[in-house]
Scaffold this motif. Structure first.
Motif, PDB file in Angstrom:
ATOM      1  N   ARG A 191      14.148  22.210  -6.840  1.00  0.00           N
ATOM      2  CA  ARG A 191      12.806  23.141  -7.069  1.00  0.00           C
ATOM      3  C   ARG A 191      11.719  22.721  -7.831  1.00  0.00           C
ATOM      4  N   SER A 192      12.049  22.314  -9.027  1.00  0.00           N
ATOM      5  CA  SER A 192      10.963  21.750  -9.985  1.00  0.00           C
ATOM      6  C   SER A 192      10.413  20.456  -9.534  1.00  0.00           C
ATOM      7  N   SER A 193      11.260  19.833  -8.726  1.00  0.00           N
ATOM      8  CA  SER A 193      10.479  18.435  -8.154  1.00  0.00           C
ATOM      9  C   SER A 193       9.481  19.052  -7.089  1.00  0.00           C
ATOM     10  N   THR A 194      10.033  19.977  -6.336  1.00  0.00           N
ATOM     11  CA  THR A 194       8.884  20.323  -5.413  1.00  0.00           C
ATOM     12  C   THR A 194       7.627  20.873  -5.862  1.00  0.00           C
ATOM     13  N   ILE A 195       7.869  21.695  -6.821  1.00  0.00           N
ATOM     14  CA  ILE A 195       6.485  21.945  -7.658  1.00  0.00           C
ATOM     15  C   ILE A 195       5.714  20.818  -8.067  1.00  0.00           C
ATOM     16  N   ILE A 196       6.410  20.022  -8.958  1.00  0.00           N
ATOM     17  CA  ILE A 196       5.726  18.857  -9.359  1.00  0.00           C
ATOM     18  C   ILE A 196       5.087  17.855  -8.225  1.00  0.00           C
ATOM     19  N   LEU A 197       5.712  17.591  -7.231  1.00  0.00           N
ATOM     20  CA  LEU A 197       5.313  16.899  -6.018  1.00  0.00           C
ATOM     21  C   LEU A 197       3.817  17.760  -5.409  1.00  0.00           C
ATOM     22  N   ALA A 198       4.017  19.059  -5.307  1.00  0.00           N
ATOM     23  CA  ALA A 198       2.898  19.749  -4.639  1.00  0.00           C
ATOM     24  C   ALA A 198       1.792  19.516  -5.743  1.00  0.00           C
ATOM     25  N   PHE A 199       1.930  19.653  -7.028  1.00  0.00           N
ATOM     26  CA  PHE A 199       0.770  19.170  -8.038  1.00  0.00           C
ATOM     27  C   PHE A 199       0.398  17.992  -7.659  1.00  0.00           C
ATOM     28  N   LEU A 200       1.043  16.920  -7.861  1.00  0.00           N
ATOM     29  CA  LEU A 200       0.715  15.487  -7.820  1.00  0.00           C
ATOM     30  C   LEU A 200      -0.196  15.221  -6.568  1.00  0.00           C
ATOM     31  N   MET A 201       0.209  16.037  -5.267  1.00  0.00           N
ATOM     32  CA  MET A 201      -0.530  15.938  -4.264  1.00  0.00           C
ATOM     33  C   MET A 201      -2.030  16.516  -4.220  1.00  0.00           C
ATOM     34  N   HIS A 202      -1.959  17.683  -5.135  1.00  0.00           N
ATOM     35  CA  HIS A 202      -3.207  18.419  -5.388  1.00  0.00           C
ATOM     36  C   HIS A 202      -3.878  17.594  -6.162  1.00  0.00           C
ATOM     37  N   HIS A 203      -3.310  17.137  -7.538  1.00  0.00           N
ATOM     38  CA  HIS A 203      -4.211  16.456  -8.579  1.00  0.00           C
ATOM     39  C   HIS A 203      -4.764  15.111  -8.269  1.00  0.00           C
ATOM     40  N   LYS A 204      -3.704  14.361  -7.760  1.00  0.00           N
ATOM     41  CA  LYS A 204      -3.959  12.861  -7.320  1.00  0.00           C
ATOM     42  C   LYS A 204      -4.275  12.603  -5.994  1.00  0.00           C
ATOM     43  N   GLN A 205      -4.490  13.813  -5.056  1.00  0.00           N
ATOM     44  CA  GLN A 205      -4.671  13.514  -3.714  1.00  0.00           C
ATOM     45  C   GLN A 205      -3.725  12.594  -3.045  1.00  0.00           C
ATOM     46  N   TRP A 206      -2.541  12.684  -3.372  1.00  0.00           N
ATOM     47  CA  TRP A 206      -1.489  11.772  -2.587  1.00  0.00           C
ATOM     48  C   TRP A 206      -0.818  12.471  -1.499  1.00  0.00           C
ATOM     49  N   THR A 207      -0.334  11.616  -0.795  1.00  0.00           N
ATOM     50  CA  THR A 207       0.402  12.281   0.366  1.00  0.00           C
ATOM     51  C   THR A 207       1.755  12.446  -0.113  1.00  0.00           C
ATOM     52  N   VAL A 208       2.675  13.219   0.628  1.00  0.00           N
ATOM     53  CA  VAL A 208       4.119  13.421  -0.015  1.00  0.00           C
ATOM     54  C   VAL A 208       4.908  12.130  -0.330  1.00  0.00           C
TER      55      VAL A 208
ATOM     56  N   GLU B 286       0.717  18.962   2.695  1.00  0.00           N
ATOM     57  CA  GLU B 286      -0.130  17.815   2.743  1.00  0.00           C
ATOM     58  C   GLU B 286      -0.968  18.086   4.013  1.00  0.00           C
ATOM     59  N   HIS B 287      -0.496  18.397   5.074  1.00  0.00           N
ATOM     60  CA  HIS B 287      -1.348  18.852   6.324  1.00  0.00           C
ATOM     61  C   HIS B 287      -2.520  19.536   5.915  1.00  0.00           C
ATOM     62  N   ASP B 288      -2.249  20.731   5.284  1.00  0.00           N
ATOM     63  CA  ASP B 288      -3.340  21.615   4.788  1.00  0.00           C
ATOM     64  C   ASP B 288      -4.441  21.017   3.846  1.00  0.00           C
ATOM     65  N   LEU B 289      -3.791  20.093   2.863  1.00  0.00           N
ATOM     66  CA  LEU B 289      -4.791  19.362   2.013  1.00  0.00           C
ATOM     67  C   LEU B 289      -5.670  18.434   2.765  1.00  0.00           C
TER      68      LEU B 289
END
Length: 190
Positions: free
Chosen positions: A136-153, A181-184
């Protein structure tokens, strides 16, 4: 005869509405973890530093250890469990979530990203944790990295694995990240 993969795919399709394309993408993301060198033990004595000395990922024990939190100068905690932290000396965002494939975190991504952005802008230091510091914590971190860095999963996951080897969101949570990712991508293309 059903394999674990067939059972998992059936669950994702029937319960989560996963498409064949999403299932293939999820499988490719999980392959990143399999290609990463494995360790026999989880190195959980300290939280993992994820970004620039301000974003850390850990487990329930870390979040309840004032010595660890003080040594890292943690000012904020993002708690992704169904338990309430007793710590009142830090700013805490509690996203109630049980462990397992029924965990639903995508509805909280905007709130958690905003919390992390605000913490960073204010010069704070944050610990994101769940029970074991794995899914769960990895999921939140990954969502933030995708948002913050504009990265794919996959980009975010490859990076996270260099910082926290034991990171491994469950398949249902990866599906939520794939849809995020699709939404972003749609938002960035508008």
């Amino acid at each position: 005869m059903y394999t674990v993969k067939n059972t998992r795919e059936k669950y994702l399709q029937e319960t989560c509405g996963a498409t064949d394309v999403e299932l293939i993408y999820i499988d490719s993301i999980r392959q990143l973890r399999r290609s990463c060198p494995r360790s026999n033990t989880i190195a959980n004595s300290q939280p993992s530093e994820i970004l620039d000395s301000w974003l850390f990922q850990g487990n329930w024990e870390h979040a309840n250890d004032s010595k660890i939190l003080d040594s890292l100068s943690i000012t904020h905690i993002l708690n992704v469990t169904d338990k309430v932290l007793p710590d009142q000396s830090r700013q805490i965002l509690h996203i109630r979530s049980k462990d397992g494939r029924s965990a639903e975190l995508s509805a909280a991504f905007q709130e958690t990203n905003t919390f992390l952005d605000t913490c960073h802008q204010q010069g704070g230091r944050v610990l994101v944790h769940c029970e074991r510091g794995v899914s769960r914590s990895s999921t939140i971190i990954l969502a933030f990295l995708m948002h913050h860095k504009q990265w794919t999963v996959p980009q975010a996951f490859e990076y996270l694995l260099t910082k926290r080897h034991e990171a491994i969101p469950n398949y249902a949570l990866i599906l939520q990240l794939v849809r995020c990712e699709h939404d972003l991508t749609q938002i960035n293309n508008e």
